[in-house]
Design an enzyme around this catalytic site. Structure first.
Site, mmCIF file in Angstrom:
data_model
loop_
_atom_site.group_PDB
_atom_site.id
_atom_site.type_symbol
_atom_site.label_atom_id
_atom_site.label_comp_id
_atom_site.label_asym_id
_atom_site.label_seq_id
_atom_site.Cartn_x
_atom_site.Cartn_y
_atom_site.Cartn_z
ATOM 1 C CG ASP A 17 -45.200 22.508 -26.790
ATOM 2 O OD1 ASP A 17 -45.840 21.620 -26.215
ATOM 3 O OD2 ASP A 17 -45.729 23.478 -27.353
ATOM 4 C CE LYS A 68 -43.196 21.328 -19.568
ATOM 5 N NZ LYS A 68 -43.153 22.053 -20.838
ATOM 6 N N GLY A 72 -48.631 17.867 -23.328
ATOM 7 C CA GLY A 72 -48.347 16.680 -24.127
ATOM 8 C C GLY A 72 -46.879 16.362 -23.956
ATOM 9 C CG HIS A 73 -45.149 16.085 -20.610
ATOM 10 N ND1 HIS A 73 -45.194 16.155 -19.247
ATOM 11 C CD2 HIS A 73 -45.247 17.365 -21.037
ATOM 12 C CE1 HIS A 73 -45.312 17.425 -18.875
ATOM 13 N NE2 HIS A 73 -45.356 18.168 -19.944
ATOM 14 C CD GLN A 94 -49.596 23.646 -19.172
ATOM 15 O OE1 GLN A 94 -49.643 23.751 -17.970
ATOM 16 N NE2 GLN A 94 -50.124 22.623 -19.794
#
Ligand code: IMP
Length: 426
Positions: free
Chosen positions: A13, A16, A40-41, A222
């Site tokens: 988180d 990225k 989750g990007h 991650q």
């Protein structure tokens, strides 16, 4: 060299997605190398917010090839929902390629993820319950199903039959309902049909792009501290998000990987269980959590927050070959009187500068801090390092000194435009 690896240097988180989207504008190819929809990007541009889970963050640019590499575990159902969601929002013109060696996540993986978490009770990992661990376990157990098999109805039928026989035994043993072959086969065959056109040998595609000297961005998911090998095991994910894992996860030669951009927040966050030496509680934790919107993109869980930990950052630098840093969510720290940075730990009365291998020891370390004066100015509109208040400049310089790594980019807000790149990266 025309490649750049984006690596999360903390517990995930870090931002990225934002950096990949920003740098994708300079790239020809974006490759997601590992993980699945546990990631989750979040990306903001032109007043819109997009939350990607499995799909590479270059998808918004029609000129970019987006690759989902062999190191990923892909949930076909969720991935198609994500793709349809993008199409409904007008993202229709994209280039997508899925490795025929990537593994697929099936309903029993999700069932088992949840079941093992419940059975572990106090020792639970705090997974995202997306079936990631069980899918990677099946890969290692050699009962996984790969994309290349999934898209051939007869092969998929046979593989699913064999795997389900074993998986139903496991589900039964855990007191769960067995799953029906026909139901899964029918539903998932329709997904296979839709995904077929994207499936190919992405290692070959990448070789061709490397020969053309194309600019390739490898997008990790991650973070290093969640790495199966080098993270805070067992409170980790089931793949390796390090720079070193990229050649294996993408089918490219290691010599192509020379530059690794470590993405780190200006502070630290963690979701799920496990030791977190610089963790904060009380008003300051609340301030950072609310200002930084520190709630999980996938699970909506409130993230644990803490001061920046340069021991963890240096560890990530070492095991992942990080040679540039991107400092994210820097604007969140405005308005804090005095800011601490952890530069070492104390364990059993001794100063240490690495992460102990056992969680037992790691939960006993005491962080040692440098304290620096904060700044009150809103920095969300600055466009250069020089425009930052002096104390904010000093904060960046201190991180560079403690990590012996140049901060090449910093971010002062969620929008693409709120990104300040200070040197060419690839
Ligand atoms: P899993 O990857 O769902 O098996 O979860 C294992 C651990 O990794 C849990 O602590 C999760 O919260 C964490 N994790 C997995 N993916 C992410 C991510 O994208 N960001 C932050 N933490 C993650």
């Amino acid at each position: 060299m025309s490649t750049l690896v984006i690596v999360g240097s903390q517990w995930g988180d870090e931002g990225k997605g934002k950096v990949t989207d920003y740098l994708a504008q300079q790239a020809d190819v974006v490759v997601r190398s590992q993980g699945g929809n546990n990631a989750g990007h979040t990306i903001y541009f032109d007043g819109q917010k997009y939350a990607l889970r499995s799909i590479p963050s270059g998808i918004f640019n029609p000129n970019i090839k987006n690759v989902m590499a062999n190191g990923m575990v892909i949930d076909p159902k969720q991935m198609l929902e994500e793709l349809h969601g993008l199409m409904e929002r007008g993202i229709k013109d994209y280039q997508l390629f899925i490795s025929n060696r990537a593994h697929i996540v099936l309903p029993y993986h999700k069932e088992l993820d949840g079941a093992y978490e419940s059975l572990k009770k106090d020792n639970k990992i705090g997974t995202t319950k997306r079936g990631i661990g069980p899918a990677y376990a099946d890969k290692a157990n050699r009962i996984g199903i790969r994309m290349g098999e999934f898209i051939h109805p007869e092969i998929f039928k046979l593989k699913l039959k064999n795997a389900l026989e074993l998986k139903n035994m496991e589900l039964k043993m855990l007191g769960l309902e067995e799953l029906e072959f026909e139901t899964i086969y029918k539903e998932y065959s329709s997904y296979a049909l839709e995904l077929k056109k994207y499936v190919c040998d992405t290692s070959l595609l990448l070789e061709e792009e490397l020969e053309k000297n194309s600019k390739i961005l490898f997008e990790g998911a991650q973070g290093v501290m969640l790495c199966l090998d080098h993270g805070t095991y067992p409170y980790v994910t089931s793949s390796s998000p390090t720079g070193a894992s990229v050649p294996l996860n993408c089918g490219v030669a290691p010599r192509h990987i020379t530059d690794v951009l470590g993405i780190c927040k200006a502070y630290t966050t963690r979701v799920g269980e496990g030791p977190f030496p610089t963790e904060l509680s009380g008003d300051l934790a609340h301030y950072i959590r609310e200002k930084g919107h520190e709630y999980g993109t996938v699970t909506q869980r409130p993230r644990r927050v803490g001061y920046l930990d340069c021991v963890a950052l240096n560890y990530a630098r070492r095991v992942s070959g990080i040679n540039h840093l991107a400092l994210m969510l820097f604007d969140v720290l405005s308005g804090i009187d005095s800011i601490k940075i952890c530069y070492a730990y104390e364990l059993d009365g001794k100063k240490i500068q690495t992460i102990p291998a056992t969680n037992q020891e790691y939960s006993e370390v005491v962080p040692l801090y440098i304290e620096m004066p904060g700044w009150t100015e809103d920095i969300s509109n600055v466009t250069s390092f020089e425009e930052l208040p002096l104390n904010a400049q000093n904060y960046i310089r201190k991180i560079e000194e403690l990590t012996k790594t140049k901060v090449s980019l910093f971010s002062v807000g969620p929008d693409r435009k709120q990104t300040i790149q200070m040197e060419e990266l690839f």
